[in-house]
Design a protein around this motif. Structure first.
Motif, PDB file in Angstrom:
ATOM      1  N   ILE A  63       0.847  -1.188   0.000  1.00  0.00           N
ATOM      2  CA  ILE A  63       0.000   0.000   0.000  1.00  0.00           C
ATOM      3  C   ILE A  63       0.885   1.240   0.000  1.00  0.00           C
ATOM      4  CG2 ILE A  63      -1.776   1.292   1.247  1.00  0.00           C
ATOM      5  CD1 ILE A  63      -2.830  -1.365   0.270  1.00  0.00           C
ATOM      6  N   VAL A  64       0.683   2.112  -0.966  1.00  0.00           N
ATOM      7  CA  VAL A  64       1.399   3.390  -1.000  1.00  0.00           C
ATOM      8  C   VAL A  64       0.355   4.481  -0.728  1.00  0.00           C
ATOM      9  CG1 VAL A  64       2.855   4.944  -2.341  1.00  0.00           C
ATOM     10  CG2 VAL A  64       3.015   2.459  -2.687  1.00  0.00           C
ATOM     11  N   PRO A  65       0.255   4.960   0.511  1.00  0.00           N
ATOM     12  CA  PRO A  65      -0.808   5.912   0.867  1.00  0.00           C
ATOM     13  C   PRO A  65      -0.861   7.123  -0.057  1.00  0.00           C
ATOM     14  CG  PRO A  65       0.270   5.123   2.841  1.00  0.00           C
ATOM     15  CD  PRO A  65       1.077   4.608   1.687  1.00  0.00           C
ATOM     16  N   HIS A 126       0.316  -7.747   3.967  1.00  0.00           N
ATOM     17  CA  HIS A 126       0.349  -6.462   3.277  1.00  0.00           C
ATOM     18  C   HIS A 126       1.437  -5.592   3.901  1.00  0.00           C
ATOM     19  CE1 HIS A 126      -3.700  -7.850   2.188  1.00  0.00           C
ATOM     20  NE2 HIS A 126      -3.611  -7.039   1.152  1.00  0.00           N
ATOM     21  N   THR A 127       2.022  -4.766   3.074  1.00  0.00           N
ATOM     22  CA  THR A 127       2.980  -3.788   3.571  1.00  0.00           C
ATOM     23  C   THR A 127       2.427  -2.388   3.297  1.00  0.00           C
ATOM     24  OG1 THR A 127       4.206  -3.811   1.474  1.00  0.00           O
ATOM     25  CG2 THR A 127       4.973  -5.302   3.212  1.00  0.00           C
ATOM     26  N   VAL A 128       2.853  -1.434   4.099  1.00  0.00           N
ATOM     27  CA  VAL A 128       2.469  -0.032   3.908  1.00  0.00           C
ATOM     28  C   VAL A 128       3.752   0.756   3.718  1.00  0.00           C
ATOM     29  CG1 VAL A 128       1.296   1.986   4.876  1.00  0.00           C
ATOM     30  CG2 VAL A 128       0.394  -0.318   5.314  1.00  0.00           C
ATOM     31  N   HIS A 193      -8.830   0.293   1.011  1.00  0.00           N
ATOM     32  CA  HIS A 193      -9.688  -0.708   0.387  1.00  0.00           C
ATOM     33  C   HIS A 193      -9.203  -0.986  -1.030  1.00  0.00           C
ATOM     34  CE1 HIS A 193     -13.026  -1.615  -2.468  1.00  0.00           C
ATOM     35  NE2 HIS A 193     -13.244  -2.571  -1.595  1.00  0.00           N
ATOM     36  N   TYR A 194      -9.252  -2.242  -1.407  1.00  0.00           N
ATOM     37  CA  TYR A 194      -8.996  -2.624  -2.797  1.00  0.00           C
ATOM     38  C   TYR A 194      -9.592  -4.009  -3.022  1.00  0.00           C
ATOM     39  CZ  TYR A 194      -5.342  -6.051  -1.665  1.00  0.00           C
ATOM     40  OH  TYR A 194      -4.675  -7.151  -1.198  1.00  0.00           O
ATOM     41  N   ILE A 195      -9.625  -4.435  -4.283  1.00  0.00           N
ATOM     42  CA  ILE A 195     -10.153  -5.760  -4.618  1.00  0.00           C
ATOM     43  C   ILE A 195      -8.981  -6.684  -4.918  1.00  0.00           C
ATOM     44  CG2 ILE A 195     -11.589  -7.083  -6.220  1.00  0.00           C
ATOM     45  CD1 ILE A 195     -13.278  -4.561  -6.598  1.00  0.00           C
ATOM     46  N   GLY A 196      -8.907  -7.773  -4.177  1.00  0.00           N
ATOM     47  CA  GLY A 196      -7.781  -8.691  -4.302  1.00  0.00           C
ATOM     48  C   GLY A 196      -8.199 -10.141  -4.280  1.00  0.00           C
ATOM     49  N   SER A 197      -7.439 -10.946  -3.525  1.00  0.00           N
ATOM     50  CA  SER A 197      -7.647 -12.399  -3.532  1.00  0.00           C
ATOM     51  C   SER A 197      -7.395 -12.969  -2.150  1.00  0.00           C
ATOM     52  CB  SER A 197      -6.687 -13.063  -4.523  1.00  0.00           C
ATOM     53  OG  SER A 197      -5.364 -13.066  -3.999  1.00  0.00           O
ATOM     54  N   LEU A 198      -7.649 -14.257  -2.011  1.00  0.00           N
ATOM     55  CA  LEU A 198      -7.163 -14.984  -0.849  1.00  0.00           C
ATOM     56  C   LEU A 198      -5.636 -14.982  -0.912  1.00  0.00           C
ATOM     57  CD1 LEU A 198      -9.542 -18.094  -0.848  1.00  0.00           C
ATOM     58  CD2 LEU A 198      -9.762 -15.988   0.495  1.00  0.00           C
ATOM     59  N   SER A 244      -6.772   0.068  -8.327  1.00  0.00           N
ATOM     60  CA  SER A 244      -6.614   1.296  -7.538  1.00  0.00           C
ATOM     61  C   SER A 244      -6.767   0.947  -6.065  1.00  0.00           C
ATOM     62  CB  SER A 244      -7.695   2.325  -7.924  1.00  0.00           C
ATOM     63  OG  SER A 244      -7.543   2.732  -9.255  1.00  0.00           O
ATOM     64  N   ILE A 245      -6.063   1.681  -5.234  1.00  0.00           N
ATOM     65  CA  ILE A 245      -6.182   1.543  -3.787  1.00  0.00           C
ATOM     66  C   ILE A 245      -6.952   2.755  -3.282  1.00  0.00           C
ATOM     67  CG2 ILE A 245      -4.956   1.394  -1.586  1.00  0.00           C
ATOM     68  CD1 ILE A 245      -2.559   0.306  -3.227  1.00  0.00           C
ATOM     69  N   GLU A 246      -8.045   2.478  -2.605  1.00  0.00           N
ATOM     70  CA  GLU A 246      -8.890   3.558  -2.080  1.00  0.00           C
ATOM     71  C   GLU A 246      -8.592   3.764  -0.599  1.00  0.00           C
ATOM     72  OE1 GLU A 246     -12.793   3.054  -4.912  1.00  0.00           O
ATOM     73  OE2 GLU A 246     -12.720   1.930  -3.040  1.00  0.00           O
ATOM     74  N   ALA A 247      -8.812   4.986  -0.130  1.00  0.00           N
ATOM     75  CA  ALA A 247      -8.552   5.292   1.288  1.00  0.00           C
ATOM     76  C   ALA A 247      -9.699   6.107   1.850  1.00  0.00           C
ATOM     77  CB  ALA A 247      -7.236   6.052   1.424  1.00  0.00           C
ATOM     78  N   ASN A 248      -9.984   5.848   3.106  1.00  0.00           N
ATOM     79  CA  ASN A 248     -11.045   6.571   3.810  1.00  0.00           C
ATOM     80  C   ASN A 248     -10.476   7.182   5.083  1.00  0.00           C
ATOM     81  OD1 ASN A 248     -13.662   7.499   4.150  1.00  0.00           O
ATOM     82  ND2 ASN A 248     -14.222   5.764   5.448  1.00  0.00           N
TER      83      ASN A 248
END
Length: 248
Positions: A63-65, A126-128, A193-198, A244-248
């Motif tokens: 994740i790249v904020p 996951h890494t940030v 948030h994003y759409i990924g996999s197991l 895309s990576i979404e952020a809230n």
């Protein structure tokens, strides 16, 4: 029957028996082969499920904020995990897994997803910004109608003692009373948030991932105690491709 015919029959029978034995051995070996994090680790998971190797929406990711975009309102996460229940706590050979008798739930876009189980990794998958957290819990939810999965990730950092983790580590192989909400940080309104996999075979895609930005704490002793079970049970980060990576 002549001696020649008898000899030919015996040879044929021997060949059939040998072939049958070889097939049985091969079938047994294939049956016994199982993915893991060592000999049959992530580099070999495509042998267990092709999706692990060819999928373009795989997890985990980095994740790249600074490159995230605003959250689409349809993906707002509503948590309702406050359920006092009993749960089976087991070492399943890949992680410590907790299966509540009655799970909590989350709501996404008006659809409800029930908590099936949660499990732990000795380092975050996951890494940030390239950083791994000290541990992570993955809370796996499923929509009972569509069967779609949604996973809420809770990061751990070293700090004060975590009573929920004490309860889980102290009851591996037994049943214990839990409240899944006790696993969550105070701030659950901010996440990626994003759409990924197991993150394990079969690496099935179209999984809704939510990574809570605020970590919870666990003591060094607790992290060390968990890592006596698992320390390297994490899949390497995968390519983002067109997501895309979404952020809230």
């Amino acid at each position: 029957m002549t001696l020649k015919t008898l000899a030919q029959s015996l040879v044929a029978a021997a060949l059939i028996a040998t072939a049958s034995s070889a097939a049985e051995h091969e079938s047994k070996a294939h049956h016994e082969a199982h993915w893991d994090y060592a000999e049959n680790g992530p580099a070999h998971w495509e042998e267990f499920s092709k999706t692990c190797g060819i999928g373009h929406h795989q997890s985990p990711i980095n994740i790249v904020p600074g490159k995230s975009i605003a959250l689409n309102p349809q993906y707002v996460l509503h948590l309702d995990e406050d359920i006092h229940t009993t749960a089976d706590i087991i070492d399943n050979g890949h992680s410590i897994k907790v299966t509540p008798k009655a799970g909590g739930m989350i709501e996404l876009g008006g659809e409800k997803f029930r908590l099936l189980q949660f499990h732990f990794h000795g380092k975050s998958e996951h890494t940030v910004d390239g950083k791994r957290y000290d541990m992570v819990a993955h809370m796996v939810h499923q929509n009972p109608e569509t069967k779609q999965l949604a996973v809420v990730a809770v990061f751990f950092t070293e700090g004060k003692n975590n009573s929920m983790l004490d309860n889980i580590i102290g009851n591996v192989g037994r049943e214990a009373r839990i409240d899944p909400q006790d696993l969550l940080p105070a701030d659950t309104a901010h996440y990626f948030h994003y759409i990924g996999s197991l993150t394990t075979p079969p690496c099935s895609e179209n999984v809704q991932w939510y990574l809570l930005k605020t970590p919870v704490e666990a003591s060094k002793d607790q992290i060390d105690a968990f890592r006596k079970y698992y320390v390297d049970n994490e899949r390497p980060v995968q390519e983002l491709f067109d997501r895309s990576i979404e952020a809230n």
